[in-house]
Design a protein around this motif. Sequence first.
Motif, mmCIF file in Angstrom:
data_model
loop_
_atom_site.group_PDB
_atom_site.id
_atom_site.type_symbol
_atom_site.label_atom_id
_atom_site.label_comp_id
_atom_site.label_asym_id
_atom_site.label_seq_id
_atom_site.Cartn_x
_atom_site.Cartn_y
_atom_site.Cartn_z
ATOM 1 N N GLU A 1 -6.764 3.304 1.802
ATOM 2 C CA GLU A 1 -7.225 2.707 0.545
ATOM 3 C C GLU A 1 -7.909 3.738 -0.352
ATOM 4 O O GLU A 1 -7.895 3.594 -1.584
ATOM 5 C CB GLU A 1 -8.159 1.530 0.834
ATOM 6 C CG GLU A 1 -7.372 0.341 1.377
ATOM 7 C CD GLU A 1 -8.198 -0.898 1.641
ATOM 8 O OE1 GLU A 1 -7.608 -1.934 1.949
ATOM 9 O OE2 GLU A 1 -9.453 -0.827 1.547
ATOM 10 N N LYS B 1 0.814 -1.220 0.000
ATOM 11 C CA LYS B 1 0.000 0.000 0.000
ATOM 12 C C LYS B 1 0.844 1.265 0.000
ATOM 13 O O LYS B 1 0.491 2.263 -0.618
ATOM 14 C CB LYS B 1 -0.840 0.053 1.275
ATOM 15 C CG LYS B 1 -2.014 -0.885 1.314
ATOM 16 C CD LYS B 1 -2.693 -0.745 2.681
ATOM 17 C CE LYS B 1 -3.645 -1.863 2.970
ATOM 18 N NZ LYS B 1 -4.828 -1.879 2.124
ATOM 19 N N ASP C 1 -4.576 -5.376 -3.579
ATOM 20 C CA ASP C 1 -5.463 -5.080 -2.458
ATOM 21 C C ASP C 1 -6.877 -5.480 -2.907
ATOM 22 O O ASP C 1 -7.283 -5.162 -4.029
ATOM 23 C CB ASP C 1 -5.381 -3.568 -2.147
ATOM 24 C CG ASP C 1 -5.754 -3.266 -0.706
ATOM 25 O OD1 ASP C 1 -6.326 -4.145 -0.052
ATOM 26 O OD2 ASP C 1 -5.471 -2.134 -0.255
ATOM 27 N N SER C 2 -7.615 -6.206 -2.045
ATOM 28 C CA SER C 2 -8.861 -6.830 -2.512
ATOM 29 C C SER C 2 -9.866 -5.820 -3.055
ATOM 30 O O SER C 2 -10.505 -6.059 -4.081
ATOM 31 C CB SER C 2 -9.491 -7.662 -1.399
ATOM 32 O OG SER C 2 -9.737 -6.860 -0.267
ATOM 33 N N GLU C 3 -10.000 -4.657 -2.379
ATOM 34 C CA GLU C 3 -10.980 -3.658 -2.809
ATOM 35 C C GLU C 3 -10.594 -3.062 -4.175
ATOM 36 O O GLU C 3 -11.446 -2.812 -5.023
ATOM 37 C CB GLU C 3 -11.083 -2.531 -1.785
ATOM 38 C CG GLU C 3 -11.617 -2.960 -0.426
ATOM 39 C CD GLU C 3 -10.570 -3.596 0.471
ATOM 40 O OE1 GLU C 3 -9.424 -3.829 0.003
ATOM 41 O OE2 GLU C 3 -10.890 -3.877 1.631
HETATM 42 MG MG MG Z 1 -7.935 -3.959 1.446
#
Ligand code: MG
Length: 381
Positions: free
Chosen positions: A214, A120, A143-145
């Motif tokens: 995020e 990140k 990152d999943s999102e």
């Molecule tokens: Mg995430």
Amino acid sequence: MRKRVAILGSTGSVGLQALDVIRQHPDRFELVALSANRSAKALRGQAEELRPTHVALESEDASALDGLDGVEVLAGPGSSAALAGLPGVDVVLNGIVGFAGLAATVEALEAGNDVALANKESLIVGGEWVKGLPGADRIVPVDSEHSAIFQCLEGRREGEVSALLLTASGGPFFEWPEENLRAVGPEDALRHPTWSMGPKITIDSATMMNKGMEVIEAHHLFGTPYEKIRVVVHRQSIVHGGVFFEDGAVVLHAAKPDMRLPIAYGLLYPDRVDVGAEPVPLDGVSWTFAEPRNDVFRCLPLAVEAGKEGGAYPVALNAANEVAVEALLEGRIQFLRIAEIVEEVLEAVPDLGHMKSMEAITNADAWARAEATSRAEANAR
Ligand code: MG
């Protein structure tokens, strides 16, 4: 055709899951390089099993890697970044934890290697720099999102998109009254309802700082203005992100919370493979969505403000938060004090110039760490 991959941070949570994906699909991958921070023994075990041509250890003491046959060993600070720039690599998975991952992202892009990005900090502290590098459009988020949003955006024209949607689990305390949060200790904050992750990111989920960061990540990845990135709390962690379109439709991405999905997608983009993820439950389940509690969980709005300010602000945000989370984990400060320390540090940021070199970022990071440390210490006394 097999993809030639380098896995940086191979002994961490993302790295281990990436190696699982690679073991599941030997026909799709050729593992070229592995790197770790300090876990020399674990790295050696991985190298003996998976036979990469290169391994790197950030720690100076690489004696545990002596005598690895047919493997070139690099050791010392910056050795992971050196592997990121290896010629002939198709994709570098950057699973390095923390600020150290930024150098690897820059190195990979400059060498013309694709990046599957799980680090990140590369975008939170280095976003303005990284996005200006040639090849920055070769980053696929892990990152999943962001992977979810990336997938929802595929094949779409920019003009069709009106906003992005990021979901947040809300962490273990989302429903708690504010007064109860004063007594929260590290053990409570380390209990995440839906994902199993390292301690730092679990605390960041509980404070909502993870979501705030995020938002900054999404801003840089997709070039979306902050006003058009919406966060909603979704306790089930099945819907990971989405895109609002001009006509009023919202395309959502749903999957069981399993990091192997965004990892495999990042490594093999645009292909998909079966990683053994459980199916999304659709039988009698409810999905709920709620506004975040920005008045109580201050880290999310603080991060968005820092992102809008740009320059040294996101660097200071990240550094102050790291110091404060460590102080919480060591029992030196209370849970709600994390946001206060971050806010105090942000209010004190002097003019530190642009953040488009490692030197400028390192200086701003050091300034904010010192500032946050003295505030956390004052609190402990
Ligand atoms: Mg995430």
